[in-house]
Design an enzyme around this catalytic site. Sequence first.
Site, PDB file in Angstrom:
ATOM      1  N   GLY A 169       9.040   4.089  -4.922  1.00  0.00           N
ATOM      2  CA  GLY A 169      10.265   4.434  -4.210  1.00  0.00           C
ATOM      3  C   GLY A 169      10.413   3.668  -2.915  1.00  0.00           C
ATOM      4  N   HIS A 207       9.340   1.209 -12.567  1.00  0.00           N
ATOM      5  CA  HIS A 207       8.263   1.927 -11.866  1.00  0.00           C
ATOM      6  C   HIS A 207       6.907   1.256 -12.106  1.00  0.00           C
ATOM      7  CE1 HIS A 207       9.428   5.409  -9.570  1.00  0.00           C
ATOM      8  NE2 HIS A 207       8.226   5.958  -9.696  1.00  0.00           N
ATOM      9  N   LEU A 235       8.871   0.860  -2.004  1.00  0.00           N
ATOM     10  CA  LEU A 235       9.012  -0.572  -2.252  1.00  0.00           C
ATOM     11  C   LEU A 235      10.383  -0.888  -2.839  1.00  0.00           C
ATOM     12  CD1 LEU A 235       7.674  -3.270  -2.044  1.00  0.00           C
ATOM     13  CD2 LEU A 235       6.513  -2.861  -4.221  1.00  0.00           C
TER      14      LEU A 235
END
Length: 391
Positions: A225, A218, A227
Amino acid sequence: MTHQAKNNRLGEYVISSVGEERYRAYIPAPLPPDPPLDMTRLYPLLDQASTALGRLDGMSMILPDPSLFLYMYVRKEAVLSSQIEGTQSSLSDLLLFEVDEAPGAPLDDVTEVSCYVAALTYGLTRLNDLPLSLRLLREIHAHLMNNARGGNKNPGEFRTSQNWLGGTRPGNAVFVPPPPDKLADCLGRFETFLHDETVRLPVLVKAALAHLQFETIHPFLDGNGRLGRLLITLILCAEGILRDPLLYLSLYLKTHRARYYELLQSVRETGNWEDWIEFFLQGVIETSRQATDAAQAIVKLFKDDRVTLEKSGRSTASALSIHALLQNRPIATSTRVTEATGMSLPTALRNLALLEELGIVREITGKDRNKIFVYGKFLDILSQGTEPLRR
């Protein structure tokens, strides 16, 4: 595989703090998994997925104009991927926005989806002269977040503060990704995996691993999300598995989102990558078949409607020209039609009325002026599964 062996695949928790609050953040183990994946249980699904993907890739060879299908399919993916993040925009909303008409969804939602289209298009084009890399992901992220909501989320820059998933703060979150001081190491190992030619894994398995690892790291404050889902297609195109970017898993992940989130967390907690990869491969199979069916249905629709026009006895070059235009953009204003075709407004309206009479298009405003026409059956095929999620 024994429970202990799977434990060897687990990352580690580290204690970090924000202000006076201490919390546990997760640092994933590097890829590929060690011990290696149990490929014997994956091969049957992998064979099916590869076959389905091959059929889909072959569709680009028989489509009369693959660029038209890709243009619309990219927009469908943008809508679906953004819906998973909570936007309420539909495909119709996006297309209305693109012809400068007011969408039915909140404008910020539609702008966010439009930025996804720009980011996706940019990333796929940039692959022609830049390898799949952290640099490319940052560039794509800058385009993705180029909107009012994303402007304060450091577009194009990896985060320098802690983020978390679920909960109101890191201390009560469902999941806390690596702290900022560990991010560079995690991303460095991630990029090494993307480029490591000694890793002998099928590309679909590599894409499944990379997607989940990216979601676990992340690395951005927002947009991870979207990407991460785009990363799947980028890998398949970069590795030459797809000639054209035809595979997008967002509809599958939207439909099975509870299971999707469960498996993401399961890998982090148990090291069971195989269950996740089976789910991923099933998604490739379903999505490839859906996309192939949609492409075939669209080709048939265009052909049938052209025949209807020609058999009407009132077919003109102008009517056929408008029909061709609507294959490119299934929502068009009368002004857009005149600008794109060069015909006068009366001629355009007369031929649009013919297309409407034949059931090929419908006018959706009910106005005498500034009419908007929709190639309804084409949009219906494209819109399957894009109904906004209920909040």
